[in-house]
Enzyme design. Structure first.
Site, PDB file in Angstrom:
ATOM      1  CG  ASP A 209      -3.322   4.179  -2.708  1.00 21.34           C
ATOM      2  OD1 ASP A 209      -2.714   3.459  -2.194  1.00 21.34           O
ATOM      3  OD2 ASP A 209      -4.315   4.520  -2.013  1.00 21.34           O
TER       4      ASP A 209
ATOM      5  CG  ASP B 242      -1.853   1.283   1.319  1.00 20.02           C
ATOM      6  OD1 ASP B 242      -2.157   1.686   0.263  1.00 20.02           O
ATOM      7  OD2 ASP B 242      -2.119   1.579   2.337  1.00 20.02           O
TER       8      ASP B 242
END
Length: 413
Positions: free
Chosen positions: A274, A91
């Site tokens: 992201d 992440d």
């Protein structure tokens, strides 16, 4: 440009698909983002994992959950080589490393692998806790120190043991999160993964190279390289773009967007890259404008204000200008799956979760490029995927939502 909106209720008696509809992995305390998501667990087969290390020593497989929703790396805790492997989401939209604690006994924890306080070489700090709020819910618990093992590394680190976890994480098909945000520190103030690797002389450069390979149409395995890039995974040069000066997230300037080669005049935009978000989430104005242009004058567009359905045979080109290059998203990249008889759901959502000028580009975009996150020089690099790879865009099986209100949009010229 004129259009009229005809509203109607469209109900479907189908099972609800739990799918990522926004970023679940963005730390709101740091970046002020907020939305709610759900995820569903599916199995994954990593056919290419055994061959990854022939290219770069510090490269580790990134596996897919089986539905192109999230991507994870396997990590062990402690020094015993027979320890359980934990699946952690890769992440770049958050900062912290954490796993579920065995002391957490609610439903959101017991459905996952959990790490015991008495585990091999793990010490819980009595005076330090951590707390994170994600778009999906909050996570909190104790801070522990010990050894973590992944790729070819054994690393001494501090990390979170989650003891209180929001119920929305129950169906989360992994065992924790490995945050790789654009800062050297976790939210607790301790070193993040990349800075810890650098300080302990495990890597020479504070960079991470990532390829996300989709489960559909491929082996379900991408790669992540720490301290270097895997040149077997991309072609040509890497285009680097400096981060915005006032951010600790991977946010870069974005020059323009083109549909069928025509500029949409979307100026002064920025983009957050992201890996922990599935879809591309754009300001509502931008998302509507792009979809109107994609379907052209003879197309029919449906939207509930967030999700968009377009004709499945839409073939308009979509390009994003980042750095000195146009990055192409073909129709197979923005058409995600069939939606009943209305058309196809796209991978582009409308949502002002980052304001009215910042795009959130998730794995729907990133699986079409090789990406480099350079923590030392505060920049992002993008490159074309290597020709030996598979088509990164593969249409998913049909999905449906229950009882959605969609608006039918027609253009009047």
């Amino acid at each position: 440009m004129y259009y009229r909106v005809l509203q109607f209720w469209y109900s479907l008696l189908v099972l609800q698909l739990q799918i990522v509809l926004s970023s679940s992995l963005v730390d709101i305390h740091q970046s002020h983002f907020n939305n709610t998501i759900q995820k569903t667990a599916r199995s994954s087969i990593c056919e290419a994992c055994s061959s990854l290390h022939q290219f770069v020593r510090n490269t580790e497989p990134i596996q897919d959950d089986g539905s192109d929703i999230l991507y994870f790396i396997e990590m062990e805790f402690g020094l015993d080589h027979n320890n359980t492997e934990f699946r952690l989401v890769v992440d770049t939209g958050s900062f912290d490393l954490w796993v579920y604690s065995s002391s957490c006994t609610n439903s959101s924890c017991i459905s996952h692998r959990r790490l015991s306080r008495d585990h091999d070489n793990i010490e819980v700090l009595s005076d330090t806790n951590f707390s994170i709020t994600y778009g999906q819910g909050s996570v909190s618990g104790a801070v522990a120190k010990g050894f973590v093992r992944f790729s070819d590394y054994t690393l001494a680190m501090l990390f979170g043991l989650a003891q209180n976890v929001d119920d929305s994480f129950t169906s989360f098909p992994v065992d924790g999160i490995m945050g790789l945000g654009a800062t050297t520190r976790q939210s607790t103030g301790y070193d993040g993964v990349v800075s810890a690797l650098k300080k302990q002389n495990k890597i020479q450069h504070g960079v991470v190279g990532i390829e996300l390979e989709p489960a559909y149409g491929g082996s379900g395995s991408g790669s992540i390289s720490f301290g270097d890039v895997d040149t077997s995974r991309f072609e040509g040069n890497i285009t680097f773009v400096d981060l915005m000066s006032d951010t600790d997230m991977w946010v870069i300037p974005m020059e323009e967007c083109y549909v069928r080669g025509v500029s949409l005049l979307l100026e002064n935009r920025t983009a957050l890259l992201d890996t922990g978000t599935t879809l591309n989430i754009l300001p509502k104005h931008d998302a509507l404008l792009i979809h109107l242009e994609l379907v052209e004058s003879n197309g029919t567009l449906y939207t509930d204000g967030t999700n968009y359905i377009i004709p499945c045979d839409t073939n308009s080109t979509l390009e994003i200008a980042i750095g000195t290059k146009l990055w192409n998203i073909p129709p197979s990249g923005y058409i995600r799956s069939n939606y009943s008889n209305l058309g196809c759901l796209t991978s582009i959502q409308g949502g002002d979760i980052l304001g009215n000028s910042t795009w959130l580009l998730g794995s729907a975009f990133l699986k079409g490029v090789y990406s480099v996150f350079d923590l030392e020089d505060r920049r992002i690099g993008l490159a074309n995927l290597g020709s030996n790879g598979i088509n990164p865009y593969k249409r998913l099986p049909s999905i449906n939502f229950t009882s959605q209100l969609f608006c039918k949009i027609r253009r009047w010229w």
